[in-house]
Design a protein around this motif. Sequence first.
Motif, PDB file in Angstrom:
ATOM      1  N   GLN A   9      -9.720  -1.474   7.702  1.00 28.91           N
ATOM      2  CA  GLN A   9      -9.817  -1.081   6.299  1.00 28.91           C
ATOM      3  C   GLN A   9      -9.098  -2.081   5.413  1.00 28.91           C
ATOM      4  O   GLN A   9      -8.126  -2.702   5.835  1.00 28.91           O
ATOM      5  CB  GLN A   9      -9.189   0.297   6.067  1.00 28.91           C
ATOM      6  N   SER A  10      -9.572  -2.217   4.200  1.00 34.59           N
ATOM      7  CA  SER A  10      -8.864  -3.028   3.215  1.00 34.59           C
ATOM      8  C   SER A  10      -8.416  -2.099   2.089  1.00 34.59           C
ATOM      9  O   SER A  10      -9.085  -1.110   1.793  1.00 34.59           O
ATOM     10  CB  SER A  10      -9.761  -4.142   2.688  1.00 34.59           C
ATOM     11  N   PRO A  11      -7.268  -2.390   1.460  1.00 33.51           N
ATOM     12  CA  PRO A  11      -6.747  -1.487   0.437  1.00 33.51           C
ATOM     13  C   PRO A  11      -7.643  -1.440  -0.794  1.00 33.51           C
ATOM     14  O   PRO A  11      -8.361  -2.388  -1.102  1.00 33.51           O
ATOM     15  CB  PRO A  11      -5.378  -2.076   0.103  1.00 33.51           C
ATOM     16  N   VAL A  15      -4.071   1.726  -2.384  1.00 36.41           N
ATOM     17  CA  VAL A  15      -4.030   2.830  -1.432  1.00 36.41           C
ATOM     18  C   VAL A  15      -5.153   2.639  -0.418  1.00 36.41           C
ATOM     19  O   VAL A  15      -6.064   1.837  -0.628  1.00 36.41           O
ATOM     20  CB  VAL A  15      -4.172   4.204  -2.133  1.00 36.41           C
ATOM     21  N   SER A  16      -5.104   3.410   0.656  1.00 37.20           N
ATOM     22  CA  SER A  16      -6.182   3.341   1.644  1.00 37.20           C
ATOM     23  C   SER A  16      -7.429   3.996   1.055  1.00 37.20           C
ATOM     24  O   SER A  16      -7.331   4.881   0.207  1.00 37.20           O
ATOM     25  CB  SER A  16      -5.764   4.045   2.931  1.00 37.20           C
ATOM     26  N   PRO A  17      -8.613   3.574   1.477  1.00 35.75           N
ATOM     27  CA  PRO A  17      -9.852   4.159   0.950  1.00 35.75           C
ATOM     28  C   PRO A  17      -9.935   5.671   1.176  1.00 35.75           C
ATOM     29  O   PRO A  17     -10.422   6.402   0.315  1.00 35.75           O
ATOM     30  CB  PRO A  17     -10.955   3.427   1.718  1.00 35.75           C
ATOM     31  N   ASP A  18      -9.441   6.144   2.316  1.00 35.66           N
ATOM     32  CA  ASP A  18      -9.464   7.582   2.602  1.00 35.66           C
ATOM     33  C   ASP A  18      -8.581   8.349   1.619  1.00 35.66           C
ATOM     34  O   ASP A  18      -8.945   9.417   1.137  1.00 35.66           O
ATOM     35  CB  ASP A  18      -8.993   7.855   4.030  1.00 35.66           C
ATOM     36  N   TYR A  19      -7.399   7.799   1.340  1.00 34.00           N
ATOM     37  CA  TYR A  19      -6.470   8.441   0.411  1.00 34.00           C
ATOM     38  C   TYR A  19      -7.012   8.388  -1.012  1.00 34.00           C
ATOM     39  O   TYR A  19      -6.872   9.355  -1.775  1.00 34.00           O
ATOM     40  CB  TYR A  19      -5.101   7.771   0.503  1.00 34.00           C
ATOM     41  N   ALA A  20      -7.684   7.300  -1.386  1.00 32.76           N
ATOM     42  CA  ALA A  20      -8.292   7.194  -2.711  1.00 32.76           C
ATOM     43  C   ALA A  20      -9.354   8.274  -2.887  1.00 32.76           C
ATOM     44  O   ALA A  20      -9.443   8.906  -3.947  1.00 32.76           O
ATOM     45  CB  ALA A  20      -8.905   5.811  -2.899  1.00 32.76           C
ATOM     46  N   ARG A  21     -10.146   8.513  -1.867  1.00 32.42           N
ATOM     47  CA  ARG A  21     -11.177   9.550  -1.914  1.00 32.42           C
ATOM     48  C   ARG A  21     -10.545  10.924  -2.101  1.00 32.42           C
ATOM     49  O   ARG A  21     -11.007  11.739  -2.902  1.00 32.42           O
ATOM     50  CB  ARG A  21     -12.003   9.516  -0.619  1.00 32.42           C
ATOM     51  N   GLY A  79       4.912   9.187  -1.239  1.00 31.65           N
ATOM     52  CA  GLY A  79       5.816   8.561  -0.278  1.00 31.65           C
ATOM     53  C   GLY A  79       7.175   8.213  -0.864  1.00 31.65           C
ATOM     54  O   GLY A  79       7.728   7.177  -0.545  1.00 31.65           O
ATOM     55  N   GLY A  80       7.698   9.055  -1.739  1.00 26.03           N
ATOM     56  CA  GLY A  80       8.991   8.808  -2.346  1.00 26.03           C
ATOM     57  C   GLY A  80       8.958   7.869  -3.533  1.00 26.03           C
ATOM     58  O   GLY A  80       9.988   7.487  -4.066  1.00 26.03           O
ATOM     59  N   VAL A  81       7.769   7.489  -3.972  1.00 27.84           N
ATOM     60  CA  VAL A  81       7.606   6.577  -5.109  1.00 27.84           C
ATOM     61  C   VAL A  81       7.002   7.361  -6.277  1.00 27.84           C
ATOM     62  O   VAL A  81       5.988   8.033  -6.117  1.00 27.84           O
ATOM     63  CB  VAL A  81       6.684   5.391  -4.739  1.00 27.84           C
ATOM     64  N   GLU A  82       7.637   7.295  -7.440  1.00 29.68           N
ATOM     65  CA  GLU A  82       7.122   7.949  -8.642  1.00 29.68           C
ATOM     66  C   GLU A  82       6.028   7.086  -9.264  1.00 29.68           C
ATOM     67  O   GLU A  82       6.257   5.929  -9.590  1.00 29.68           O
ATOM     68  CB  GLU A  82       8.246   8.145  -9.658  1.00 29.68           C
ATOM     69  N   VAL A  83       4.832   7.648  -9.412  1.00 39.29           N
ATOM     70  CA  VAL A  83       3.702   6.946 -10.027  1.00 39.29           C
ATOM     71  C   VAL A  83       3.379   7.657 -11.335  1.00 39.29           C
ATOM     72  O   VAL A  83       3.201   8.868 -11.355  1.00 39.29           O
ATOM     73  CB  VAL A  83       2.472   6.938  -9.098  1.00 39.29           C
ATOM     74  N   VAL A  86       0.860  -1.175   0.000  1.00 37.34           N
ATOM     75  CA  VAL A  86       0.000   0.000   0.000  1.00 37.34           C
ATOM     76  C   VAL A  86       0.899   1.229   0.000  1.00 37.34           C
ATOM     77  O   VAL A  86       1.774   1.360   0.846  1.00 37.34           O
ATOM     78  CB  VAL A  86      -0.926   0.014   1.237  1.00 37.34           C
ATOM     79  N   ILE A  87       0.695   2.116  -0.979  1.00 38.98           N
ATOM     80  CA  ILE A  87       1.475   3.346  -1.009  1.00 38.98           C
ATOM     81  C   ILE A  87       0.636   4.459  -0.414  1.00 38.98           C
ATOM     82  O   ILE A  87      -0.586   4.402  -0.394  1.00 38.98           O
ATOM     83  CB  ILE A  87       1.945   3.698  -2.428  1.00 38.98           C
ATOM     84  N   GLY A  88       1.300   5.487   0.088  1.00 38.78           N
ATOM     85  CA  GLY A  88       0.597   6.602   0.712  1.00 38.78           C
ATOM     86  C   GLY A  88       0.354   6.336   2.185  1.00 38.78           C
ATOM     87  O   GLY A  88       1.037   5.521   2.804  1.00 38.78           O
ATOM     88  N   PRO A  89      -0.624   7.022   2.757  1.00 39.16           N
ATOM     89  CA  PRO A  89      -0.922   6.842   4.180  1.00 39.16           C
ATOM     90  C   PRO A  89      -1.296   5.395   4.500  1.00 39.16           C
ATOM     91  O   PRO A  89      -1.895   4.705   3.678  1.00 39.16           O
ATOM     92  CB  PRO A  89      -2.124   7.760   4.420  1.00 39.16           C
ATOM     93  N   PRO A  90      -0.943   4.931   5.700  1.00 40.94           N
ATOM     94  CA  PRO A  90      -1.252   3.538   6.068  1.00 40.94           C
ATOM     95  C   PRO A  90      -2.753   3.321   6.258  1.00 40.94           C
ATOM     96  O   PRO A  90      -3.520   4.257   6.470  1.00 40.94           O
ATOM     97  CB  PRO A  90      -0.507   3.348   7.392  1.00 40.94           C
ATOM     98  N   LEU A  91      -3.136   2.054   6.171  1.00 40.69           N
ATOM     99  CA  LEU A  91      -4.533   1.684   6.393  1.00 40.69           C
ATOM    100  C   LEU A  91      -4.896   1.849   7.858  1.00 40.69           C
ATOM    101  O   LEU A  91      -4.076   1.620   8.739  1.00 40.69           O
ATOM    102  CB  LEU A  91      -4.760   0.231   5.989  1.00 40.69           C
TER     103      LEU A  91
END
Length: 83
Positions: A36-38, A62-68, A50-54, A27-32
């Motif tokens: 929660q499920s990714p 990603v976490s559901p909150d971050y996806a939103r 988080g230091g990863v180029e997308v 999971v990239i970004g904020p933790p779950l």
Amino acid sequence: MTTNATKKNTFAAATEPAATEDQAVTVIGPPLRAGQSPEKVRFAHHLRVGGVEVKPGDDAYVSPDYARQLRGSGYIARTRSQA
């Protein structure tokens, strides 16, 4: 001319596929949060998470909150990624 010796993490290197079904997905970004499920998303724009180029078109978990939050900012593609 100077060169930057800093190594950039790429999306492919950060999200190597799991060897077995029992292993957790990356999971990239904020933790779950607890319970929660990714959520699998497809990016519409280049982003550094988080230091990863997308790159556009890359799928990631990603976490559901971050996806939103990313959807509200326009970073998630409108088409659903195939799970």
